[in-house]
Scaffold this motif. Structure first.
Motif, PDB file in Angstrom:
ATOM      1  N   ILE A 140      45.584  38.557  47.403  1.00  0.00           N
ATOM      2  CA  ILE A 140      46.240  37.842  46.312  1.00  0.00           C
ATOM      3  C   ILE A 140      45.260  36.950  45.561  1.00  0.00           C
ATOM      4  CG2 ILE A 140      48.025  36.139  45.761  1.00  0.00           C
ATOM      5  CD1 ILE A 140      49.587  37.210  48.176  1.00  0.00           C
ATOM      6  N   GLY A 141      44.372  36.287  46.295  1.00  0.00           N
ATOM      7  CA  GLY A 141      43.498  35.310  45.658  1.00  0.00           C
ATOM      8  C   GLY A 141      42.150  35.829  45.214  1.00  0.00           C
ATOM      9  N   LEU A 142      41.739  37.011  45.691  1.00  0.00           N
ATOM     10  CA  LEU A 142      40.399  37.501  45.359  1.00  0.00           C
ATOM     11  C   LEU A 142      40.401  38.922  44.808  1.00  0.00           C
ATOM     12  CD1 LEU A 142      37.350  36.921  45.429  1.00  0.00           C
ATOM     13  CD2 LEU A 142      37.315  37.856  47.740  1.00  0.00           C
ATOM     14  N   VAL A 143      40.951  39.856  45.553  1.00  0.00           N
ATOM     15  CA  VAL A 143      40.841  41.269  45.179  1.00  0.00           C
ATOM     16  C   VAL A 143      41.619  41.562  43.895  1.00  0.00           C
ATOM     17  CG1 VAL A 143      41.289  43.636  45.896  1.00  0.00           C
ATOM     18  CG2 VAL A 143      40.483  41.958  47.574  1.00  0.00           C
ATOM     19  N   ILE A 144      42.892  41.161  43.866  1.00  0.00           N
ATOM     20  CA  ILE A 144      43.712  41.445  42.681  1.00  0.00           C
ATOM     21  C   ILE A 144      43.167  40.740  41.437  1.00  0.00           C
ATOM     22  CG2 ILE A 144      46.006  41.156  41.660  1.00  0.00           C
ATOM     23  CD1 ILE A 144      47.182  41.614  44.437  1.00  0.00           C
ATOM     24  N   PRO A 145      42.825  39.439  41.494  1.00  0.00           N
ATOM     25  CA  PRO A 145      42.227  38.815  40.296  1.00  0.00           C
ATOM     26  C   PRO A 145      40.910  39.449  39.872  1.00  0.00           C
ATOM     27  CG  PRO A 145      42.998  37.131  41.821  1.00  0.00           C
ATOM     28  CD  PRO A 145      43.090  38.434  42.544  1.00  0.00           C
ATOM     29  N   ALA A 146      40.090  39.887  40.848  1.00  0.00           N
ATOM     30  CA  ALA A 146      38.823  40.519  40.485  1.00  0.00           C
ATOM     31  C   ALA A 146      39.059  41.834  39.747  1.00  0.00           C
ATOM     32  CB  ALA A 146      37.987  40.761  41.742  1.00  0.00           C
ATOM     33  N   LEU A 147      40.005  42.633  40.229  1.00  0.00           N
ATOM     34  CA  LEU A 147      40.317  43.899  39.558  1.00  0.00           C
ATOM     35  C   LEU A 147      40.903  43.644  38.166  1.00  0.00           C
ATOM     36  CD1 LEU A 147      41.872  45.903  42.537  1.00  0.00           C
ATOM     37  CD2 LEU A 147      39.585  46.154  41.551  1.00  0.00           C
ATOM     38  N   ARG A 148      41.776  42.659  38.073  1.00  0.00           N
ATOM     39  CA  ARG A 148      42.386  42.351  36.765  1.00  0.00           C
ATOM     40  C   ARG A 148      41.335  41.839  35.786  1.00  0.00           C
ATOM     41  NH1 ARG A 148      44.821  38.010  34.092  1.00  0.00           N
ATOM     42  NH2 ARG A 148      46.550  38.650  32.725  1.00  0.00           N
ATOM     43  N   THR A 149      40.414  40.991  36.258  1.00  0.00           N
ATOM     44  CA  THR A 149      39.359  40.488  35.384  1.00  0.00           C
ATOM     45  C   THR A 149      38.472  41.618  34.897  1.00  0.00           C
ATOM     46  OG1 THR A 149      39.354  38.373  36.562  1.00  0.00           O
ATOM     47  CG2 THR A 149      37.418  38.881  35.235  1.00  0.00           C
ATOM     48  N   THR A 150      38.176  42.569  35.789  1.00  0.00           N
ATOM     49  CA  THR A 150      37.352  43.713  35.398  1.00  0.00           C
ATOM     50  C   THR A 150      38.045  44.530  34.312  1.00  0.00           C
ATOM     51  OG1 THR A 150      36.428  43.808  37.632  1.00  0.00           O
ATOM     52  CG2 THR A 150      36.145  45.745  36.241  1.00  0.00           C
ATOM     53  N   ALA A 200      34.269  39.383  30.626  1.00  0.00           N
ATOM     54  CA  ALA A 200      32.971  40.050  30.713  1.00  0.00           C
ATOM     55  C   ALA A 200      31.924  39.129  31.334  1.00  0.00           C
ATOM     56  CB  ALA A 200      32.523  40.494  29.319  1.00  0.00           C
ATOM     57  N   LEU A 201      31.943  37.857  30.959  1.00  0.00           N
ATOM     58  CA  LEU A 201      31.015  36.896  31.562  1.00  0.00           C
ATOM     59  C   LEU A 201      31.305  36.719  33.051  1.00  0.00           C
ATOM     60  CD1 LEU A 201      30.988  34.246  28.701  1.00  0.00           C
ATOM     61  CD2 LEU A 201      29.011  35.566  29.482  1.00  0.00           C
ATOM     62  N   PHE A 261      29.718  37.897  38.658  1.00  0.00           N
ATOM     63  CA  PHE A 261      30.002  38.544  39.950  1.00  0.00           C
ATOM     64  C   PHE A 261      28.916  39.549  40.310  1.00  0.00           C
ATOM     65  CE2 PHE A 261      32.138  42.034  42.284  1.00  0.00           C
ATOM     66  CZ  PHE A 261      32.471  41.349  43.437  1.00  0.00           C
ATOM     67  N   VAL A 262      28.450  40.299  39.321  1.00  0.00           N
ATOM     68  CA  VAL A 262      27.390  41.279  39.558  1.00  0.00           C
ATOM     69  C   VAL A 262      26.096  40.586  39.982  1.00  0.00           C
ATOM     70  CG1 VAL A 262      25.914  43.006  38.433  1.00  0.00           C
ATOM     71  CG2 VAL A 262      28.383  43.022  38.042  1.00  0.00           C
TER      72      VAL A 262
END
Length: 353
Positions: free
Chosen positions: A86-96, A327-328, A333-334
């Protein structure tokens, strides 16, 4: 002070709901963590008693059933997995996903946001500033921490000296930034300077400066000083512990061989504390890449002092450009990924040794 209860009632009600939710969730978790292990223990004890009473072979105490052990482990992993999802994986995918869309997150624009990132002069300045931060802060903070750890090692007032250096770690980044804003403060005209740096400058007969408005990258270097001031204490504590963990027989053997202080440092101390050095540099590097509070509090990224995290916030929340901000965020993250991979590989090598 007048307090209108009726006007503030909705806010108080939301606060009450939050407190109830906190008590229910945290209390429920504590009850589960207490009840479930006890339930497994009682069941295991009952099986042992039943097996002993029936004359059968008792289940070995050190070898619980694989199924029960798996469920037991899954129970403790599940909350962490849910929080990570909830706090990391889903927001990371949504941000991407948002990084490939326009500012309003309505239309696909492909790599346009990344093309914008590397074509705008102000963003190139932001990336350059971030590079300066990542190069200087881990290097200088680690060097200062190591030097201080060696100097105060086994000194008479070692505990007091270490406490003074470590104290900035107890201050939040915002608090440290406010302190250093007073250090760099400027007053125009004939007013008396209350900023420490300008006060010292005027004592020597020089003109006071607007330090945070100087030409880049000088003002960025002044912000970097704040981060070094905070992180040097962390480096000192970790490296001091590593130095004290060096076996006494190695040090004694080196002294019997007649090595001087410089040789002792490079041939004994540095190889022995290398794992701790790597941990310190990696940790400070990741913290530096994510730096936001210092820049936000002291300059808000103005005067060419912006960094990726601050620019990401400005684009997404101040200017309403979700695509640029995402994008930033993805680019940040990269940048962190190679450092994390290096640290994981280093930890695996240490375990193998």
């Amino acid at each position: 002070m007048y307090f209108d209860f009726a006007e503030q009632y909705p806010k108080l009600l939301m606060l009450l709901y939050g407190l109830i939710a906190f008590v229910v969730i945290v209390g429920g978790m504590l009850l589960l963590l207490d009840a479930v292990p006890s339930w497994f223990a009682r069941r295991r004890e009952q099986r042992l008693i039943a097996a002993s009473a029936g004359g059968g072979a008792a289940v070995p105490v050190g070898r619980p059933r694989r199924g029960g052990e798996g469920l037991f482990g899954l129970f403790f992993l599940l909350p962490a997995l849910l929080l990570l999802g909830i706090g990391l994986v889903i927001p990371a995918l949504r941000t991407t996903v948002l990084s490939f869309m326009d500012g309003r997150s309505e239309n696909w624009v492909g790599l346009e946001n990344y093309r914008w990132m590397f074509s705008q002069d102000e963003i190139i300045q932001v990336l350059t500033n971030t590079l300066i931060w990542v190069i200087l802060v881990p290097t200088v903070a680690t060097a200062i921490g190591l030097l201080y750890a060696i100097m105060v090692d086994k000194a008479r007032f070692e505990a007091l000296a270490k406490s003074l250096v470590f104290m900035p770690m107890a201050i939040s980044f915002v608090g440290a930034s406010i302190i250093w804003r007073f250090v760099y403060a400027y007053r125009g005209g004939e007013q008396e300077q209350y900023g420490l740096l300008n006060y010292l400058v005027t004592l020597f007969g020089w003109e006071p400066q607007r330090w945070l408005q100087l030409n880049a990258p000088l003002n960025t270097l002044l912000l970097i000083v704040v981060m070094i001031w905070i992180q040097a204490g962390f480096a000192m504590v970790v490296l001091s512990a590593a130095i004290k963990a060096i076996p006494a027989d190695i040090i004694e053997a080196a002294r019997l061989d007649g090595v001087n202080a410089w040789q002792m440092f490079w041939r004994v101390t540095m190889p022995s504390i290398r794992p701790a050095l790597i941990v310190v540099v990696v940790t400070i590097s990741i913290a530096t890449l994510k730096v936001f509070d210092i820049v936000r509090t002291m300059t808000n990224g103005n005067y060419d002092t912006g960094v990726i995290a601050n620019e990401m916030y400005n684009q997404a929340f101040r200017y309403g450009q979700n695509g640029y901000g995402s994008a930033l965020a993805v680019f940040l993250f990269v940048l962190v990924i190679p450092i994390v991979i290096y640290q994981i590989r280093n930890l695996r090598k240490q375990r193998e040794v």
